[in-house]
Design a protein around this motif. Structure first.
Motif, PDB file in Angstrom:
ATOM      1  N   GLU A  86       0.835  -1.210   0.000  1.00 36.10           N
ATOM      2  CA  GLU A  86       0.000   0.000   0.000  1.00 36.10           C
ATOM      3  C   GLU A  86       0.865   1.254   0.000  1.00 36.10           C
ATOM      4  OE1 GLU A  86      -3.172   2.186   2.964  1.00 36.10           O
ATOM      5  OE2 GLU A  86      -2.988   0.008   3.052  1.00 36.10           O
TER       6      GLU A  86
ATOM      7  N   SER B 258       2.512   1.822  -3.378  1.00 29.66           N
ATOM      8  CA  SER B 258       1.620   2.233  -4.456  1.00 29.66           C
ATOM      9  C   SER B 258       1.132   3.669  -4.283  1.00 29.66           C
ATOM     10  CB  SER B 258       0.420   1.290  -4.541  1.00 29.66           C
ATOM     11  OG  SER B 258      -0.372   1.400  -3.374  1.00 29.66           O
ATOM     12  N   SER B 259       1.313   4.253  -3.105  1.00 31.46           N
ATOM     13  CA  SER B 259       0.858   5.630  -2.902  1.00 31.46           C
ATOM     14  C   SER B 259       1.923   6.614  -3.391  1.00 31.46           C
ATOM     15  CB  SER B 259       0.530   5.870  -1.427  1.00 31.46           C
ATOM     16  OG  SER B 259       1.692   5.716  -0.644  1.00 31.46           O
TER      17      SER B 259
END
Length: 167
Positions: free
Chosen positions: A66, A69-70
């Motif tokens: 996560e 991917s940010s």
């Protein structure tokens, strides 16, 4: 393997041309039932620990994925700048469109809407005729409608995800 047999660590049995090697059970000491139960308890505890660590590892992997991917702060700032530019250019374009004097007249709009309605009615009519013809053919056709459409090479509006507009 022959060297281990000579050292007495494993045993050998010969069956014709084949030789089978196996561990010499005499070299292992006897284990009591209490020791076996203690080992089983230890194995269970270690298995529980492995499951807990695996779960923790999966959670950390998900969190890492996560975070990877940010966007970073720099990327976010540049994205904000790009979006602000796009917003301002869209506002400018809207302002130009609103101030333009070459709008479509109501007569032209009505003409286009009438033509659109004529074409939609014709589309519906032809679709109904084609559907009636296919239904007539399918009454004596031994296969399913889907197989018939594939065999003939017909693509329906539904296959192409097209919806007939309302009039």
């Amino acid at each position: 393997m022959e060297l281990l047999v000579l050292e007495g660590k494993i045993k050998e049995k010969t069956y014709g041309k084949q030789k089978i090697y196996f561990a010499d059970q005499a070299q292992f000491k006897d284990v009591s039932d209490a020791d076996l139960k203690a080992m089983d308890c230890r194995i269970s505890a270690l298995n529980e620990e492995v499951q807990a660590l695996s779960q923790s590892c999966r959670q950390l992997d998900a969190e890492l994925k996560e975070l990877n991917s940010s966007l970073t702060t720099e990327e976010m700032m540049s994205e904000m700048g790009r979006l602000k530019e796009e917003c301002s250019s869209s506002r400018e374009r809207l302002k130009n469109i609103k101030s333009a004097s070459n709008h479509v007249t109501p007569e032209e709009k009505e003409k286009v809407v009438k033509e659109h309605n004529i074409y939609v009615r014709e589309w519906r009519k032809r679709k109904r005729l084609a559907s009636d013809m296919m239904d007539t053919i399918l009454e004596g056709y031994p296969k399913s409608k889907k197989e018939f459409l594939e065999e003939v090479g017909v693509e329906t509006d539904e296959d192409c995800k097209v919806v007939v507009p309302t009039v």
